[in-house]
Scaffold this active site. Structure first.
Site, PDB file in Angstrom:
ATOM      1  N   TYR A   1       0.832  -1.202   0.000  1.00 53.07           N
ATOM      2  CA  TYR A   1       0.000   0.000   0.000  1.00 53.07           C
ATOM      3  C   TYR A   1       0.871   1.258   0.000  1.00 53.07           C
ATOM      4  O   TYR A   1       1.809   1.389   0.796  1.00 53.07           O
ATOM      5  CB  TYR A   1      -0.918   0.035   1.230  1.00 53.07           C
ATOM      6  CG  TYR A   1      -1.669   1.340   1.357  1.00 53.07           C
ATOM      7  CD1 TYR A   1      -2.758   1.595   0.554  1.00 53.07           C
ATOM      8  CD2 TYR A   1      -1.244   2.326   2.236  1.00 53.07           C
ATOM      9  CE1 TYR A   1      -3.440   2.807   0.640  1.00 53.07           C
ATOM     10  CE2 TYR A   1      -1.906   3.537   2.340  1.00 53.07           C
ATOM     11  CZ  TYR A   1      -3.007   3.780   1.529  1.00 53.07           C
ATOM     12  OH  TYR A   1      -3.661   4.975   1.602  1.00 53.07           O
TER      13      TYR A   1
ATOM     14  N   HIS B   1      -2.094  17.044  -2.730  1.00 53.36           N
ATOM     15  CA  HIS B   1      -2.622  17.133  -1.371  1.00 53.36           C
ATOM     16  C   HIS B   1      -2.322  18.473  -0.700  1.00 53.36           C
ATOM     17  O   HIS B   1      -2.878  18.764   0.358  1.00 53.36           O
ATOM     18  CB  HIS B   1      -2.043  16.002  -0.503  1.00 53.36           C
ATOM     19  CG  HIS B   1      -2.678  14.663  -0.762  1.00 53.36           C
ATOM     20  ND1 HIS B   1      -2.901  14.169  -2.019  1.00 53.36           N
ATOM     21  CD2 HIS B   1      -3.131  13.703   0.097  1.00 53.36           C
ATOM     22  CE1 HIS B   1      -3.471  12.981  -1.931  1.00 53.36           C
ATOM     23  NE2 HIS B   1      -3.620  12.666  -0.659  1.00 53.36           N
TER      24      HIS B   1
END
Length: 638
Positions: free
Chosen positions: A54, A99
């Site tokens: 991940y 972000h």
């Protein structure tokens, strides 16, 4: 680096973090860097083995089910050949640039420096996969004085402070904006002017840089640092007000608080006893405290006292016909009603200072416990355990070495800050209640209304100071609603419960400053009240020493009646006069006196109405920069 704070991932303290926030440099522990390098090499090996990890070989958040391919599909289709770009690198770069979307005013430099320090320290634990050169580059940016522009709004406190931390990392890779040498400029320009190069991110480095609790932790630590001084200032303000009221000290006795030994309560009671040590106003007999009467041209013409005061004083005599059933009381206390009421206890805002201030201290101490743990915790995801293979078979599942968990979730900090957030208006409120009690003639125990003579009816004195304090207290109370109780899911519901801890800590940081304003207003008002109380008692003392019973009796009102009653009246007046003449000049506690003197060096006594805005601002500065508190502590140390 002489004097630098050594970071090793395990021993960072709040005091060290504050030092870095205020400008100290950092250095990286060599032993910790060994673990950092081992985790980075482990991740690189897993990527070479094409293992699904991940945030390394998969997308983020709701994109976690998308495995990265060997090259960018769109570019290969358009150009006919793979462009040679690494999707793993592109993933980390894109994570940061997409972000970094916070909005609002930038955080102050101390907050941003603290965020950088926290991030460096947690990455040094060696469970995040960042490379040593990247970590060194982050430390170099901090030490060079580059302060990334981090707007204040954008974190939901899980997965950590993604957006604010991206604003830190985007400067490291040559984007965004930063402050350098007092100027705001593009991040690439700040790096160039500091002699640094932008970094190209490798496996998981973007995620390691922006996944954590650094914003809420930084603002929380700095808020508690400010609150530490304000808690002591609140005790000082209360002590000055107690002296101004000639209050009763029994409620602060050590043996009293031993019966209910909450740590904060015990500490505040001890603080009050120390601050009020040496006071001859506290616990003064009721009948020795005169009440204020408005000055008149004839107030002191017959009084043999040097220097006519700007006020008049007086008492009411309790005649013998009014003492029925209370004879024993008037054998102990002289039959005169002055400024102090004949009651054995003060109001809650005075008597319950240890219980209220102490409870706020305990809330802050609980938050410190939580933040101290967080300072040396790993808060990103996934967590890398390269040594987990030791002692196991070679086919140990990768899931035992790269584990997705939830350390980024800010709820431990959020709830701790919620507790403090609720406590701040409590401390501000009791301060405002003491201030209001000082200016209200119905509650200020014989001081003038609004602490001004006002013989011509034109003066407001400190009336509106209380308005300002009330407005701030209301504003604080309206902001005390815990942000942590209201989660708004994010990332297409992949992040379906968030902490809102960043908002919580940010609120506490701002609210601490406003608490300081209320305490400054109380100290400003208490200094005026203390002058009046001391001067009124001293005028009574001096008059008593320079007059006989007939002269002193002019300050006493009462239903005297016949000649026999007058004889009793004069005899009792003479007893009051003799007792007053024998007391020393009234003084507040030594520490209170020192703080009062520090106030009076820049803010004079208010004899007549004048423009107050400038001196109110000065009082706020004296609290914000610690001048008054330092004066009191110096007196306590001597």
């Amino acid at each position: 680096m002489t004097g630098a704070i050594r970071l090793d991932g395990n021993s960072l303290t709040r005091a060290q973090l504050v030092a870095v926030a205020q400008g100290a440099s950092v250095e990286l522990d060599a032993g910790a860097l060994v673990a950092v390098e081992r985790a980075a090499e482990f991740l690189a090996e897993q990527v070479r083995r094409e293992e699904p990890i991940y945030g390394v070989s998969t997308g983020f958040g709701s994109n976690a089910d998308k495995l990265l391919g060997g090259h960018p599909m769109r570019d290969a289709q358009l150009d006919g050949a793979p462009p040679g770009r690494s999707l793993h690198v592109e993933l980390q770069h894109n994570l940061i640039v997409t972000h970094a979307v916070c909005v609002g005013e930038p955080f102050a430099a101390d907050v941003v420096r603290a965020m950088l320090c926290i991030r460096i320290n947690t990455l040094l634990r060696g469970h995040s996969g960042i490379r040593v050169p990247t970590l060194r580059a982050l430390a170099a940016m901090l030490n060079a004085g580059i302060v990334p522009v981090v707007p204040q709004l954008g974190s939901v406190g899980a997965s950590g402070d993604l957006a604010p931390l991206s604003h830190l990392a985007i400067v490291l890779i040559g984007g965004g904006e930063a402050f350098f040498a007092g100027e705001r400029m593009p991040g690439a320009q700040a790096l160039e002017r500091a002699g640094l190069q932008p970094v190209s991110l490798s496996y998981k480095e973007g995620l390691a840089l922006n996944n954590g609790t650094a914003q809420m932790l930084a603002t929380g630590v700095l808020a508690l640092h400010r609150l530490d001084a304000l808690l002591d200032t609140a005790d000082l303000a209360a002590a000055m007000t107690i002296d101004a009221f000639a209050g009763r000290l029994g409620a602060f006795a050590a043996e009293v608080h031993a019966l209910r030994p909450h740590p904060g309560q015990v500490r505040v009671a001890a603080n009050l006893r120390a601050l009020l040590e040496g006071s001859s106003l506290a616990d003064i007999a009721y009948h020795l405290v005169p009440k204020f009467r408005q000055w008149q041209p004839s107030s002191w013409t017959d009084a043999p006292i040097a220097g006519q005061p700007h006020f008049d004083i007086g008492w009411d005599w309790v005649s013998t016909t009014q003492r029925h059933g209370r004879d024993r009381f008037y054998q102990r206390f002289r039959p005169f009603r002055g400024g102090k009421k004949h009651q054995p206890q003060d109001s809650y805002s005075l008597r319950c200072v240890p219980q209220v201030h102490g409870a706020v201290r305990d809330a802050v101490e609980q938050a410190k416990r939580v933040l101290d743990i967080e300072l040396n915790s790993v808060t990103d995801n996934p967590l890398v355990f390269p040594d987990a293979q030791a002692g196991h078979a070679d086919d140990l599942p990768l899931e035992r070495q790269v584990i997705s968990a939830g350390h980024f979730h800010g709820m431990p900090l959020a709830l701790a800050m919620s507790y403090v957030k609720a406590a701040i208006p409590v401390l501000a409120s009791i301060s405002e209640r003491r201030l209001n009690k000082l200016v209200d003639p119905a509650t200020n125990d014989g001081l003038p209304p609004f602490l001004i003579g006002n013989e011509d009816g034109t003066e407001s004195g400190h009336m509106i100071v209380q308005y300002t304090a009330a407005a701030i207290v209301n504003d604080l109370a309206s902001r005390a609603m815990p942000a942590s109780v209201y989660s708004i899911p994010t990332s297409a519901n992949a992040e379906d419960h968030v902490s809102m801890g960043a908002n919580e800590a940010r609120h506490v940081l701002a609210m601490a400053d406003d608490l300081g304003k209320v305490l400054a207003l109380e100290l400003y008002t208490a200094a005026q009240a203390l002058d009046l109380r001391r001067d009124m008692v001293d005028a009574a003392r001096r008059l008593a020493g320079a007059s006989d019973a007939e002269e002193f009796a002019r300050k006493v009102h009462g239903d005297i009646g016949d000649a026999a009653m007058r004889t009793t009246f004069l005899a009792e007046v003479d007893g009051l006069r003799g007792e007053l003449a024998a007391i020393p000049p009234p003084q507040p506690g030594r520490a209170v006196a020192a703080a009062h003197a520090a106030m009076r060096t820049v803010v004079p006594f208010l004899d007549r109405d004048r423009e107050l805005g400038g001196e109110v601002a000065t009082a706020l500065r004296l609290v914000a920069d610690g001048t008054l508190l330092a004066a009191a502590k110096a007196a306590l140390a001597n």
